[in-house]
Design a protein around this motif. Sequence first.
Motif, PDB file in Angstrom:
ATOM      1  N   VAL A 118     -79.904  34.380 -38.375  1.00 47.34           N
ATOM      2  CA  VAL A 118     -79.157  34.349 -40.099  1.00 47.34           C
ATOM      3  C   VAL A 118     -77.516  34.369 -39.998  1.00 47.34           C
ATOM      4  O   VAL A 118     -76.732  34.713 -39.013  1.00 47.34           O
ATOM      5  CB  VAL A 118     -79.503  35.254 -40.505  1.00 47.34           C
ATOM      6  CG1 VAL A 118     -79.386  36.338 -40.300  1.00 47.34           C
ATOM      7  CG2 VAL A 118     -78.292  35.264 -41.948  1.00 47.34           C
ATOM      8  N   VAL A 119     -76.868  32.720 -40.572  1.00 43.78           N
ATOM      9  CA  VAL A 119     -75.731  32.579 -40.542  1.00 43.78           C
ATOM     10  C   VAL A 119     -75.050  31.934 -42.060  1.00 43.78           C
ATOM     11  O   VAL A 119     -75.119  31.280 -42.698  1.00 43.78           O
ATOM     12  CB  VAL A 119     -75.376  30.766 -39.611  1.00 43.78           C
ATOM     13  CG1 VAL A 119     -73.870  31.088 -39.004  1.00 43.78           C
ATOM     14  CG2 VAL A 119     -75.998  30.643 -38.258  1.00 43.78           C
ATOM     15  N   ALA A 123     -82.898  39.205 -37.808  1.00 46.60           N
ATOM     16  CA  ALA A 123     -82.818  38.669 -37.176  1.00 46.60           C
ATOM     17  C   ALA A 123     -81.264  38.387 -36.023  1.00 46.60           C
ATOM     18  O   ALA A 123     -80.330  39.450 -36.825  1.00 46.60           O
ATOM     19  CB  ALA A 123     -82.203  37.779 -38.138  1.00 46.60           C
ATOM     20  N   HIS A 124     -80.255  37.518 -35.335  1.00 44.40           N
ATOM     21  CA  HIS A 124     -79.422  37.326 -34.792  1.00 44.40           C
ATOM     22  C   HIS A 124     -78.281  37.797 -36.012  1.00 44.40           C
ATOM     23  O   HIS A 124     -79.032  36.054 -36.600  1.00 44.40           O
ATOM     24  CB  HIS A 124     -79.456  36.910 -33.526  1.00 44.40           C
ATOM     25  CG  HIS A 124     -80.216  37.202 -32.316  1.00 44.40           C
ATOM     26  ND1 HIS A 124     -80.041  37.688 -31.442  1.00 44.40           N
ATOM     27  CD2 HIS A 124     -81.398  36.824 -32.377  1.00 44.40           C
ATOM     28  CE1 HIS A 124     -80.877  37.916 -30.482  1.00 44.40           C
ATOM     29  NE2 HIS A 124     -81.768  37.723 -31.106  1.00 44.40           N
ATOM     30  N   LEU A 172     -77.959  28.583 -33.669  1.00 41.15           N
ATOM     31  CA  LEU A 172     -79.034  28.352 -33.612  1.00 41.15           C
ATOM     32  C   LEU A 172     -80.491  27.704 -32.865  1.00 41.15           C
ATOM     33  O   LEU A 172     -81.449  28.664 -32.883  1.00 41.15           O
ATOM     34  CB  LEU A 172     -79.369  27.219 -35.005  1.00 41.15           C
ATOM     35  CG  LEU A 172     -78.667  27.470 -36.500  1.00 41.15           C
ATOM     36  CD1 LEU A 172     -78.780  26.716 -37.191  1.00 41.15           C
ATOM     37  CD2 LEU A 172     -79.971  28.862 -36.759  1.00 41.15           C
ATOM     38  N   TRP A 173     -80.175  27.303 -32.123  1.00 36.73           N
ATOM     39  CA  TRP A 173     -80.474  26.489 -30.604  1.00 36.73           C
ATOM     40  C   TRP A 173     -81.192  27.957 -30.022  1.00 36.73           C
ATOM     41  O   TRP A 173     -81.583  27.535 -29.618  1.00 36.73           O
ATOM     42  CB  TRP A 173     -80.470  25.138 -30.039  1.00 36.73           C
ATOM     43  CG  TRP A 173     -80.179  24.040 -31.227  1.00 36.73           C
ATOM     44  CD1 TRP A 173     -79.401  23.072 -31.793  1.00 36.73           C
ATOM     45  CD2 TRP A 173     -81.937  23.682 -30.760  1.00 36.73           C
ATOM     46  NE1 TRP A 173     -80.443  22.181 -32.033  1.00 36.73           N
ATOM     47  CE2 TRP A 173     -81.470  22.530 -31.900  1.00 36.73           C
ATOM     48  CE3 TRP A 173     -82.401  23.024 -30.757  1.00 36.73           C
ATOM     49  CZ2 TRP A 173     -82.648  21.115 -32.432  1.00 36.73           C
ATOM     50  CZ3 TRP A 173     -83.650  22.495 -30.937  1.00 36.73           C
ATOM     51  CH2 TRP A 173     -83.781  21.741 -32.092  1.00 36.73           C
ATOM     52  N   GLY A 174     -79.814  28.356 -29.208  1.00 35.69           N
ATOM     53  CA  GLY A 174     -80.027  29.686 -28.851  1.00 35.69           C
ATOM     54  C   GLY A 174     -81.108  30.487 -29.159  1.00 35.69           C
ATOM     55  O   GLY A 174     -81.684  30.636 -28.173  1.00 35.69           O
ATOM     56  N   HIS A 175     -81.642  31.224 -30.309  1.00 40.38           N
ATOM     57  CA  HIS A 175     -82.641  31.311 -31.465  1.00 40.38           C
ATOM     58  C   HIS A 175     -83.720  30.946 -31.497  1.00 40.38           C
ATOM     59  O   HIS A 175     -84.687  31.714 -31.624  1.00 40.38           O
ATOM     60  CB  HIS A 175     -82.212  32.984 -32.041  1.00 40.38           C
ATOM     61  CG  HIS A 175     -81.045  32.815 -31.697  1.00 40.38           C
ATOM     62  ND1 HIS A 175     -81.107  34.082 -30.227  1.00 40.38           N
ATOM     63  CD2 HIS A 175     -79.129  33.503 -31.737  1.00 40.38           C
ATOM     64  CE1 HIS A 175     -79.423  34.719 -30.099  1.00 40.38           C
ATOM     65  NE2 HIS A 175     -78.780  33.884 -30.409  1.00 40.38           N
ATOM     66  N   LEU A 176     -83.790  29.882 -32.162  1.00 40.22           N
ATOM     67  CA  LEU A 176     -84.283  28.672 -32.678  1.00 40.22           C
ATOM     68  C   LEU A 176     -85.558  27.845 -31.697  1.00 40.22           C
ATOM     69  O   LEU A 176     -86.440  27.185 -31.700  1.00 40.22           O
ATOM     70  CB  LEU A 176     -84.366  28.211 -33.735  1.00 40.22           C
ATOM     71  CG  LEU A 176     -83.853  29.257 -35.353  1.00 40.22           C
ATOM     72  CD1 LEU A 176     -83.412  28.533 -36.872  1.00 40.22           C
ATOM     73  CD2 LEU A 176     -85.119  30.364 -34.851  1.00 40.22           C
ATOM     74  N   GLY A 177     -84.596  27.855 -30.635  1.00 39.79           N
ATOM     75  CA  GLY A 177     -85.165  26.307 -29.498  1.00 39.79           C
ATOM     76  C   GLY A 177     -86.154  26.517 -29.509  1.00 39.79           C
ATOM     77  O   GLY A 177     -86.672  28.361 -28.425  1.00 39.79           O
TER      78      GLY A 177
END
Length: 233
Positions: free
Chosen positions: A139-140, A158-159, A228-233
Amino acid sequence: MPDQGGSRQNVTFPSNGRTAHGYLARPPQGVGPGLVVVQEWWGLTSHIAAMADRFAAEGFTVLAPDLFGGATTHDRTEAARFKRELPVERAVEDLSGAVDFVLGLDGVVGDAVGAVGFCMGGGFALLLAARAGDKVAAVVPFYGLPSDPDFDYRGLTAHVLGHFGELDGSIPMAAVDEAAIRIGEATDIRPEIHFYPAGHAFMNDENLIGTHDPLQARIAWRRTLTFLWGHLG
């Protein structure tokens, strides 16, 4: 004044027994992680649709729910009224429905999505993450926090990556620090928080309140994509 462009709706999805609306953007390759983008208090404007398109161009399947039911504005007084009249629980229900909808779309990989919110949407993104639990992996919040400073973050898994302006008179740095402490106390999460030499809404290139900062926006954008890519990719 009202936003003459109107709401950028192009999709409907189920939400708590009723139909909600939003803007859906697909990645060029057709496959990628899911992302929910949460609007500012101006509504589902062309700016939010453009942000969804930018994330989609980077490989995400993006849904920006319309929390105001089609209403948009560029007038601060009217925007404040829209926000004030929005039932928080209904908004969180719509966002939760958006998460389920995105996860059910063809081409969306993984069993969790990301959530990115701007201004009012930053606070709602955190509320959503706490409600949705493991369905939101990252989440951002951009310059936004829950309106309740004592919000209970215990459902949050979530991170968290937060972007805030040092010159933002509406969200003092002390309030951001306090929220980060509350998240840490309620969960095992240590939020990653960045402060920028900028004011509120520094990402909004429509510059409705005169605070858009292209340099800081580019820095925050790069950090967000990496996160996002670090946690969703």
